[in-house]
Every structure is written in structure tokens, then in C-alpha cells.
Design an enzyme around this catalytic site. Structure first.
Site, mmCIF file in Angstrom:
data_model
loop_
_atom_site.group_PDB
_atom_site.id
_atom_site.type_symbol
_atom_site.label_atom_id
_atom_site.label_comp_id
_atom_site.label_asym_id
_atom_site.label_seq_id
_atom_site.Cartn_x
_atom_site.Cartn_y
_atom_site.Cartn_z
ATOM 1 N N SER A 1 -12.865 33.562 -16.450
ATOM 2 C CA SER A 1 -11.455 33.912 -16.264
ATOM 3 C C SER A 1 -11.425 35.334 -15.716
ATOM 4 O O SER A 1 -12.417 36.070 -15.827
ATOM 5 C CB SER A 1 -10.754 33.885 -17.624
ATOM 6 N N TYR B 1 -10.269 35.796 -26.653
ATOM 7 C CA TYR B 1 -10.413 35.112 -25.358
ATOM 8 C C TYR B 1 -11.271 35.950 -24.408
ATOM 9 O O TYR B 1 -12.186 35.433 -23.753
ATOM 10 C CB TYR B 1 -9.022 34.863 -24.771
HETATM 11 N N1 LIG Z 1 -4.882 28.139 -16.500
HETATM 12 C C1 LIG Z 1 -5.181 29.412 -16.440
HETATM 13 O O1 LIG Z 1 -4.314 30.273 -16.219
HETATM 14 C C2 LIG Z 1 -6.616 29.835 -16.603
HETATM 15 C C3 LIG Z 1 -6.989 31.103 -16.132
HETATM 16 C C4 LIG Z 1 -8.312 31.519 -16.275
HETATM 17 C C5 LIG Z 1 -9.250 30.668 -16.853
HETATM 18 N N2 LIG Z 1 -8.868 29.435 -17.316
HETATM 19 C C6 LIG Z 1 -9.891 28.587 -17.905
HETATM 20 O O2 LIG Z 1 -9.951 27.374 -17.176
HETATM 21 C C7 LIG Z 1 -10.532 26.354 -17.991
HETATM 22 C C8 LIG Z 1 -9.723 25.087 -17.862
HETATM 23 O O3 LIG Z 1 -8.459 25.327 -18.447
HETATM 24 P P1 LIG Z 1 -7.098 24.768 -17.828
HETATM 25 O O4 LIG Z 1 -6.291 25.951 -17.428
HETATM 26 O O5 LIG Z 1 -7.368 23.704 -16.871
HETATM 27 O O6 LIG Z 1 -6.423 24.238 -19.183
HETATM 28 P P2 LIG Z 1 -6.077 22.761 -19.679
HETATM 29 O O7 LIG Z 1 -5.652 22.887 -21.090
HETATM 30 O O8 LIG Z 1 -5.139 22.138 -18.701
HETATM 31 O O9 LIG Z 1 -7.480 22.006 -19.593
HETATM 32 C C9 LIG Z 1 -8.510 22.278 -20.526
HETATM 33 C C10 LIG Z 1 -9.141 20.957 -20.962
HETATM 34 O O10 LIG Z 1 -10.190 21.253 -21.903
HETATM 35 C C11 LIG Z 1 -10.130 20.291 -22.945
HETATM 36 N N3 LIG Z 1 -10.759 20.808 -24.168
HETATM 37 C C12 LIG Z 1 -10.244 21.694 -25.065
HETATM 38 N N4 LIG Z 1 -11.093 21.876 -26.073
HETATM 39 C C13 LIG Z 1 -12.193 21.121 -25.799
HETATM 40 C C14 LIG Z 1 -13.428 20.905 -26.472
HETATM 41 N N5 LIG Z 1 -13.705 21.503 -27.644
HETATM 42 N N6 LIG Z 1 -14.324 20.066 -25.914
HETATM 43 C C15 LIG Z 1 -14.042 19.427 -24.743
HETATM 44 N N7 LIG Z 1 -12.890 19.583 -24.068
HETATM 45 C C16 LIG Z 1 -11.977 20.428 -24.592
HETATM 46 C C17 LIG Z 1 -8.639 20.025 -23.121
HETATM 47 O O11 LIG Z 1 -8.385 18.788 -23.785
HETATM 48 C C18 LIG Z 1 -8.134 20.039 -21.662
HETATM 49 O O12 LIG Z 1 -8.174 18.739 -21.115
HETATM 50 C C19 LIG Z 1 -10.611 26.945 -19.389
HETATM 51 O O13 LIG Z 1 -11.927 27.362 -19.647
HETATM 52 C C20 LIG Z 1 -9.678 28.138 -19.330
HETATM 53 O O14 LIG Z 1 -10.020 29.132 -20.266
HETATM 54 C C21 LIG Z 1 -7.574 29.004 -17.192
#
Ligand SMILES: NC(=O)c1ccc[n+]([C@@H]2O[C@H](COP(=O)([O-])OP(=O)(O)OC[C@H]3O[C@@H](n4cnc5c(N)ncnc54)[C@H](O)[C@@H]3O)[C@@H](O)[C@H]2O)c1
Length: 284
Positions: free
Chosen positions: A147, A160
Site C-alpha cells: 500500500s 496497517y
Molecule cells: N482499496 C484501497 O484503497 C487499498 C489501498 C492500498 C492497498 N490495498 C490493499 O489491497 C489489497 C486488496 O484489498 P481491496 O482493496 O481489494 O479490498 P477488498 O476488501 O475489496 O478485497 C480484499 C479481499 O481479501 C479477502 N480476505 C480478507 N481476509 C482474508 C484472509 N484472512 N484470507 C483470505 N482472504 C481474505 C476479503 O474477503 C476480500 O475478498 C489488500 O491487501 C489491501 O490492504 C487497498
């Protein structure tokens, strides 16, 4: 260094965690459109099924309901991947959860949950898959989702940030190690800022056994919800940025250009022995 331009090719195998939503789902759709075989993992089986329902009907897909914080579950996923498809060309260690609160109010459960999923999930993915990738000798690419919070320090997000800074340095170490071994495996680390996904609803997947949440979490979540909603890039844009970076073999994937200013300020603070500058806007 081996070029990765043919990794996302028809017939190759992609393993994606967190495939039930957001970035994981969008990259699964992109890989399927390229004719790749998919191993899709998520802790939420209904979300996984919803992603699979969006794939072209002829996609070869293995669904793995799996909690990435559990080493044995990720090891089993690697075994199943190789038993079914015999290879892994793209590994997207992406599953993650968010949460916040003042550092001094965070609970032990906050740390166990977030470090377990965001950091140890990536560690388990590397330990389970990279030895098999090395043994196969085939070109492969590991993309770890960190991130922008893995490059700068965000007040109210210590747990985080610690998890995501961990993913950045883990990815850099892995890159150096694989180069040192002259391996055919490349690495990238994904560092986006705010993108509208399910991340603000992360608590939906928090185990009841780790239910002690810090008291400032609710305030933080409200602010994050606003910031996330204001994100201009979509999850599909992020998936495309990942595909482009893999094809070009770029290590750092920063889809939000403005994050580089925060990185530069942090490095200047360190180099000039200054107090850390807060580069996060006060009112998102
Ligand atoms: N959306 C943002 O603004 C953003 C920014 C920077 C980084 N991220 C990172 O991107 C990645 C994806 O997140 P996203 O934004 O698509 O969110 P999201 O919640 O849409 O998708 C995350 C997925 O991970 C799954 N998950 C959660 N805990 C889990 C576990 N213990 N084992 C297996 N699966 C699990 C959830 O069910 C979900 O389907 C994450 O690592 C998040 O930290 C997101």
C-alpha cells in the site's frame, strides 16, 4: 534478469489471494480474459463464488476458500495448485484487511489479525510457492500487495502501516535473494493509495476469536470511508497497472503518482535528520 512479458499468457497459471473482491477479483477477470488458468483464494466463500460467476465459462479455475493468515491453509493451496495445474506463473499475494485507531489504544487482537492477514499471509504465500517455482525453473512473477501506507507513515494507521511496510521490505529482500540466485522469478510490490473496494468493510472477515477492537477504530473508519470513496482510480485500473508492471518487469507499482511526493519527503526527513513530516491531508 528475465523479462516477464509472457507471464500473463494463455495457458499459464495465476494464483490470486483475496480474489473475492476488489483488486483480486479484477486481476482474476483480467487473467481469465488472457486465457490463464486460475487458482482463486479468499476467506469468504460466497465472494469467491461471485467472482467465479463473472469469469468466461471456459476458464479453468480452482476455488480455494482459505484464510491466508494460516500457514497450513496456504501450504495446502500450493499443493492443490501443483496437483491440478502443475505450475504457478503469477502469484498475487493480495488478501488484506484494514483498520485504524491511535497506536496506544490498539488491541493485541488488532495486531494479531492485521499482521496475520496482511504480512504473514504474504510470508506464507512466499514460503509455500517460491520453492516450487524455483524447482520448476519456469519463469514466474510474484506480486505482493502492500500500500502507499507501506511507504509513508499515516497517523491512526499504525497497525496497517506496520503490516504494509513489512510487505515492502519483504518484497525487496525477496527480489535481492532471487537476483542473487539468478532465478527466473521476478517480484513486484503494489503500493496504491485510496481505491473504492470492500476494504473499509474489512471487519466482515475478522474472526470472532480476534474481536477485541480499539475504541478509536470507529472514528478512523468513518474518515477512511470518505477517503476511499474519493479515490479516482478503480480496482480495474489497479489490475491493469499490475498487468503492465509484470509485463515490463517493474518492481514498484505506484498507480497514484502523488504518493511519490510523500516518499520523497520521508526520505528527505531521514537524510536531513528532521522531525517526520505528516504528508497525509488532515481532512480527506
Ligand atoms: N482499496 C484501497 O484503497 C487499498 C489501498 C492500498 C492497498 N490495498 C490493499 O489491497 C489489497 C486488496 O484489498 P481491496 O482493496 O481489494 O479490498 P477488498 O476488501 O475489496 O478485497 C480484499 C479481499 O481479501 C479477502 N480476505 C480478507 N481476509 C482474508 C484472509 N484472512 N484470507 C483470505 N482472504 C481474505 C476479503 O474477503 C476480500 O475478498 C489488500 O491487501 C489491501 O490492504 C487497498
Amino acid at each position: 534478469m528475465t523479462a516477464s512479458s509472457s507471464i500473463l499468457a494463455s495457458g499459464n497459471v495465476a494464483v490470486l489471494t483475496g480474489a473475492g473482491s476488489g483488486f483480486g477479483r479484477e486481476l482474476a477477470l483480467l487473467c481469465a480474459a488472457r486465457g490463464m488458468k486460475l487458482v482463486l483464494a479468499d476467506i469468504q466463500p460466497d465472494a469467491l463464488e461471485a467472482t467465479i460467476a463473472l469469469l468466461p465459462a471456459d476458464t479453468a479455475v480452482l476455488a480455494m476458500p482459505c484464510d491466508v493468515s494460516q500457514a497450513t491453509a496456504v501450504m495446502a493451496m500450493a499443493e492443490q495448485t501443483y496437483a491440478n495445474f502443475g505450475a504457478c506463473h503469477l502469484l498475487f499475494n493480495n488478501a488484506g484487511v484494514g483498520g485504524g485507531g491511535f497506536s496506544w489504544q490498539t488491541t493485541e487482537d488488532d495486531w494479531t489479525w492485521m499482521l496475520g492477514v496482511n504480512l504473514m499471509g504474504v510470508v506464507h504465500g512466499i514460503r509455500a510457492f517460491v520453492p516450487r517455482m524455483l524447482e520448476s525453473g519456469q519463469p514466474a512473477h510474484v506480486v505482493n500487495t502492500a500500500s502507499a501506507a507501506g511507504l509513508v507513515s499515516v497517523p491512526g494507521s499504525s497497525v496497517y502501516c506496520v503490516s504494509k511496510h513489512g510487505v515492502v521490505t519483504l518484497s525487496e529482500c525477496l527480489h535481492h535473494e532471487l537476483r542473487g540466485e539468478n532465478a527466473a522469478i521476478n517480484v513486484s510490490v503494489l503500493c496504491p493509495a485510496f481505491v473504492p473496494t470492500g476494504i473499509v468493510e474489512s471487519a466482515r472477515n475478522r474472526p470472532a476469536s480476534l474481536g477485541k477492537v480499539n475504541p478509536s477504530q470507529a472514528d478512523f473508519a468513518a474518515r477512511t470511508r470518505k477517503a476511499i470513496a474519493s479515490g479516482r482510480l478503480t480496482a480495474a485500473d489497479i489490475a491493469q497497472a499490475v498487468a503492465d508492471a509484470v509485463a515490463a518487469n517493474r518492481f514498484y507499482i505506484l498507480p497514484h503518482e502523488r504518493i511519490k511526493q510523500g516518499v520523497q519527503m520521508r526520505l528527505q526527513d531521514i537524510l536531513e535528520d528532521r522531525q517526520p513530516t505528516n504528508t497525509v491531508p488532515k481532512k480527506p
